[in-house]
Design an enzyme around this catalytic site. Structure first.
Site, mmCIF file in Angstrom:
data_model
loop_
_atom_site.group_PDB
_atom_site.id
_atom_site.type_symbol
_atom_site.label_atom_id
_atom_site.label_comp_id
_atom_site.label_asym_id
_atom_site.label_seq_id
_atom_site.Cartn_x
_atom_site.Cartn_y
_atom_site.Cartn_z
ATOM 1 N N ASN A 57 -12.742 -3.736 2.499
ATOM 2 C CA ASN A 57 -13.918 -2.676 2.838
ATOM 3 C C ASN A 57 -14.991 -2.868 1.516
ATOM 4 O OD1 ASN A 57 -12.515 -1.549 4.992
ATOM 5 N ND2 ASN A 57 -11.398 -0.329 3.546
ATOM 6 N N HIS A 107 -10.296 -5.689 -3.184
ATOM 7 C CA HIS A 107 -8.746 -5.920 -2.510
ATOM 8 C C HIS A 107 -8.976 -6.050 -1.045
ATOM 9 C CE1 HIS A 107 -10.129 -1.553 -2.191
ATOM 10 N NE2 HIS A 107 -9.252 -1.540 -1.182
ATOM 11 N N LEU A 108 -8.014 -6.926 -0.715
ATOM 12 C CA LEU A 108 -8.053 -7.526 0.610
ATOM 13 C C LEU A 108 -6.621 -6.785 1.372
ATOM 14 C CD1 LEU A 108 -8.548 -10.910 1.853
ATOM 15 C CD2 LEU A 108 -6.395 -10.122 2.588
ATOM 16 N N ASP A 157 0.881 -1.229 0.073
ATOM 17 C CA ASP A 157 -0.008 -0.170 0.042
ATOM 18 C C ASP A 157 0.803 1.274 0.244
ATOM 19 O OD1 ASP A 157 -1.496 2.121 0.821
ATOM 20 O OD2 ASP A 157 -3.334 0.668 1.179
ATOM 21 N N ILE A 158 0.489 2.385 -0.826
ATOM 22 C CA ILE A 158 1.433 3.466 -0.798
ATOM 23 C C ILE A 158 1.256 4.269 0.402
ATOM 24 C CG2 ILE A 158 1.524 3.421 -3.433
ATOM 25 C CD1 ILE A 158 -0.501 5.823 -3.363
ATOM 26 N N GLY A 191 -16.430 1.827 3.746
ATOM 27 C CA GLY A 191 -15.219 2.476 3.572
ATOM 28 C C GLY A 191 -14.330 2.211 2.309
ATOM 29 N N GLN A 192 -14.980 1.516 1.288
ATOM 30 C CA GLN A 192 -14.331 1.202 0.054
ATOM 31 C C GLN A 192 -13.993 2.511 -0.645
ATOM 32 O OE1 GLN A 192 -16.128 -1.676 -2.545
ATOM 33 N NE2 GLN A 192 -14.367 -1.938 -3.823
#
Length: 109
Positions: free
Chosen positions: A86, A99-100, A30-31, A92-93
């Site tokens: 999410n 994605h997990l 994750d960035i 909250g997506q």
């Protein structure tokens, strides 16, 4: 999906720090990490969210979860880790490609 950021990462149009890849999934860091280890596991098949899966996706979902456990161990998350999916705006997506999240802190050696 031409406007999906995760599809662009899958197609290598946008760079990512890839942790794992096979014919069905891509795993990258994750960035904006929320933990020392924060991986995103995504199917290469565009699925908008968990709510958009069908019976046809059952095997793929199992593979994503199985890879979660393998990667957690590889990244030293032997004391435990958090997984999060999410789903939808209310859940909250933010990126509408299933994605997990895998989050945790490696156990000191």
């Amino acid at each position: 999906m031409t406007d999906c950021i995760f599809c662009k990462i899958i197609n290598k149009d946008i760079p990512a720090k890839i942790a794992y890849e096979d014919e069905e999934m891509l795993v990258f860091h994750d960035i904006q990490p929320k933990a020392a280890v924060h991986l995103l596991i995504i199917p290469k098949k565009h699925i908008t969210s968990l709510a958009h899966t069908t019976a046809e996706d059952t095997l793929l979902l199992g593979k994503l979860l199985q890879k979660t456990a393998i990667l957690a161990k590889e990244f030293g998350l032997t004391d435990g880790y958090k997984t999060q999916i999410n789903t939808g705006i209310g859940g909250g997506q933010e990126v509408f490609h299933l994605h997990l999240h895998v989050l945790g802190t490696p156990k000191p050696k």
